[in-house]
Scaffold this motif. Sequence first.
Motif, PDB file in Angstrom:
ATOM      1  N   THR A 178       0.818  -1.208   0.000  1.00  0.00           N
ATOM      2  CA  THR A 178       0.000   0.000   0.000  1.00  0.00           C
ATOM      3  C   THR A 178       0.859   1.269   0.000  1.00  0.00           C
ATOM      4  O   THR A 178       0.476   2.271  -0.574  1.00  0.00           O
ATOM      5  CB  THR A 178      -0.931   0.021   1.230  1.00  0.00           C
ATOM      6  OG1 THR A 178      -0.142  -0.115   2.404  1.00  0.00           O
ATOM      7  CG2 THR A 178      -1.957  -1.095   1.149  1.00  0.00           C
ATOM      8  N   ASN A 179       2.007   1.242   0.650  1.00  0.00           N
ATOM      9  CA  ASN A 179       2.903   2.391   0.693  1.00  0.00           C
ATOM     10  C   ASN A 179       4.260   1.915   0.198  1.00  0.00           C
ATOM     11  O   ASN A 179       5.008   1.291   0.942  1.00  0.00           O
ATOM     12  CB  ASN A 179       3.008   2.945   2.113  1.00  0.00           C
ATOM     13  CG  ASN A 179       3.846   4.203   2.177  1.00  0.00           C
ATOM     14  OD1 ASN A 179       3.912   4.978   1.236  1.00  0.00           O
ATOM     15  ND2 ASN A 179       4.511   4.409   3.299  1.00  0.00           N
ATOM     16  N   TYR A 180       4.552   2.176  -1.062  1.00  0.00           N
ATOM     17  CA  TYR A 180       5.781   1.652  -1.651  1.00  0.00           C
ATOM     18  C   TYR A 180       6.273   2.558  -2.771  1.00  0.00           C
ATOM     19  O   TYR A 180       5.540   3.405  -3.281  1.00  0.00           O
ATOM     20  CB  TYR A 180       5.569   0.237  -2.192  1.00  0.00           C
ATOM     21  CG  TYR A 180       4.624   0.181  -3.375  1.00  0.00           C
ATOM     22  CD1 TYR A 180       5.112   0.208  -4.672  1.00  0.00           C
ATOM     23  CD2 TYR A 180       3.244   0.106  -3.193  1.00  0.00           C
ATOM     24  CE1 TYR A 180       4.252   0.169  -5.757  1.00  0.00           C
ATOM     25  CE2 TYR A 180       2.387   0.064  -4.258  1.00  0.00           C
ATOM     26  CZ  TYR A 180       2.891   0.097  -5.550  1.00  0.00           C
ATOM     27  OH  TYR A 180       2.038   0.064  -6.621  1.00  0.00           O
ATOM     28  N   ILE A 181       7.536   2.333  -3.119  1.00  0.00           N
ATOM     29  CA  ILE A 181       8.125   2.999  -4.275  1.00  0.00           C
ATOM     30  C   ILE A 181       8.615   1.895  -5.203  1.00  0.00           C
ATOM     31  O   ILE A 181       9.377   1.021  -4.781  1.00  0.00           O
ATOM     32  CB  ILE A 181       9.291   3.916  -3.876  1.00  0.00           C
ATOM     33  CG1 ILE A 181       8.849   4.921  -2.813  1.00  0.00           C
ATOM     34  CG2 ILE A 181       9.843   4.638  -5.105  1.00  0.00           C
ATOM     35  CD1 ILE A 181       9.990   5.720  -2.209  1.00  0.00           C
ATOM     36  N   LEU A 182       8.176   1.929  -6.433  1.00  0.00           N
ATOM     37  CA  LEU A 182       8.587   0.947  -7.433  1.00  0.00           C
ATOM     38  C   LEU A 182       9.748   1.523  -8.230  1.00  0.00           C
ATOM     39  O   LEU A 182       9.641   2.597  -8.819  1.00  0.00           O
ATOM     40  CB  LEU A 182       7.427   0.620  -8.365  1.00  0.00           C
ATOM     41  CG  LEU A 182       7.760  -0.259  -9.569  1.00  0.00           C
ATOM     42  CD1 LEU A 182       8.213  -1.647  -9.124  1.00  0.00           C
ATOM     43  CD2 LEU A 182       6.574  -0.359 -10.508  1.00  0.00           C
ATOM     44  N   PHE A 183      10.871   0.798  -8.214  1.00  0.00           N
ATOM     45  CA  PHE A 183      12.051   1.154  -9.009  1.00  0.00           C
ATOM     46  C   PHE A 183      12.184   0.082 -10.086  1.00  0.00           C
ATOM     47  O   PHE A 183      12.468  -1.075  -9.767  1.00  0.00           O
ATOM     48  CB  PHE A 183      13.311   1.157  -8.138  1.00  0.00           C
ATOM     49  CG  PHE A 183      13.340   2.231  -7.092  1.00  0.00           C
ATOM     50  CD1 PHE A 183      14.010   3.425  -7.319  1.00  0.00           C
ATOM     51  CD2 PHE A 183      12.713   2.045  -5.867  1.00  0.00           C
ATOM     52  CE1 PHE A 183      14.040   4.410  -6.336  1.00  0.00           C
ATOM     53  CE2 PHE A 183      12.740   3.020  -4.886  1.00  0.00           C
ATOM     54  CZ  PHE A 183      13.408   4.211  -5.123  1.00  0.00           C
ATOM     55  N   ASN A 184      11.972   0.461 -11.341  1.00  0.00           N
ATOM     56  CA  ASN A 184      12.131  -0.486 -12.442  1.00  0.00           C
ATOM     57  C   ASN A 184      13.424  -0.157 -13.186  1.00  0.00           C
ATOM     58  O   ASN A 184      13.605   0.956 -13.674  1.00  0.00           O
ATOM     59  CB  ASN A 184      10.949  -0.436 -13.409  1.00  0.00           C
ATOM     60  CG  ASN A 184      11.114  -1.457 -14.505  1.00  0.00           C
ATOM     61  OD1 ASN A 184      11.142  -2.655 -14.247  1.00  0.00           O
ATOM     62  ND2 ASN A 184      11.260  -0.997 -15.732  1.00  0.00           N
ATOM     63  N   PHE A 185      14.328  -1.147 -13.231  1.00  0.00           N
ATOM     64  CA  PHE A 185      15.644  -0.975 -13.836  1.00  0.00           C
ATOM     65  C   PHE A 185      15.630  -1.575 -15.237  1.00  0.00           C
ATOM     66  O   PHE A 185      15.427  -2.768 -15.399  1.00  0.00           O
ATOM     67  CB  PHE A 185      16.711  -1.680 -12.978  1.00  0.00           C
ATOM     68  CG  PHE A 185      16.866  -1.062 -11.618  1.00  0.00           C
ATOM     69  CD1 PHE A 185      17.913  -0.203 -11.354  1.00  0.00           C
ATOM     70  CD2 PHE A 185      15.958  -1.334 -10.606  1.00  0.00           C
ATOM     71  CE1 PHE A 185      18.052   0.380 -10.103  1.00  0.00           C
ATOM     72  CE2 PHE A 185      16.091  -0.761  -9.346  1.00  0.00           C
ATOM     73  CZ  PHE A 185      17.139   0.101  -9.098  1.00  0.00           C
ATOM     74  N   GLU A 186      15.860  -0.725 -16.220  1.00  0.00           N
ATOM     75  CA  GLU A 186      15.888  -1.168 -17.617  1.00  0.00           C
ATOM     76  C   GLU A 186      17.304  -1.017 -18.155  1.00  0.00           C
ATOM     77  O   GLU A 186      17.913   0.056 -18.054  1.00  0.00           O
ATOM     78  CB  GLU A 186      14.917  -0.314 -18.435  1.00  0.00           C
ATOM     79  CG  GLU A 186      14.853  -0.660 -19.890  1.00  0.00           C
ATOM     80  CD  GLU A 186      13.970   0.305 -20.662  1.00  0.00           C
ATOM     81  OE1 GLU A 186      14.201   0.442 -21.877  1.00  0.00           O
ATOM     82  OE2 GLU A 186      13.065   0.939 -20.070  1.00  0.00           O
TER      83      GLU A 186
END
Length: 165
Positions: free
Chosen positions: A122-130
């Motif tokens: 519910t309380n998060y930060i999504l880091f997507n590494f490309e």
Amino acid sequence: MKNNSIKIFSDSAKATFELGEKTGRLITPGTVCALTGDLGSGKTVFVQGLAKGLDIPDDYYITSPTYTLINEYPGRHVLFHIDLYRIENMVDFEDIGIYDILYGEGIVAVEWAEKLDKNILTNYILFNFEIKNDKERIISINGCGENAAAIINNLREQAEVKKWV
């Protein structure tokens, strides 16, 4: 109005580490960093920087807990580093106590977070590494929750000053 997303262009492992360190200085207890991306895209390097930003002592070597599944590190805030690469199903999550960690007061970094059910966080930060090439990465950052939005806005302000974006 707070914008809950930003893209960072990293041209080295050092820049990815520095992004993690800056995040560690800004992050608040109870926040989950959900990390996604291919093998070798920089997730563990980011967590090493996150640990530095959380003032975890240098004698703790931060490695991906692929076989141990969870590593815990003491610092300004406790860091739980979780690697879901080898997890096959939701029953496994219960067996390792992941729910207690995700809803606790520590800082949680979850590699292979795409394996989590979308309704868990519910309380998060999504880091997507490309992976762009051998050295460059595009790191897309999206947040959910008021704390996440504040952290992303602080990163955006620093990015503009440092010419990250």
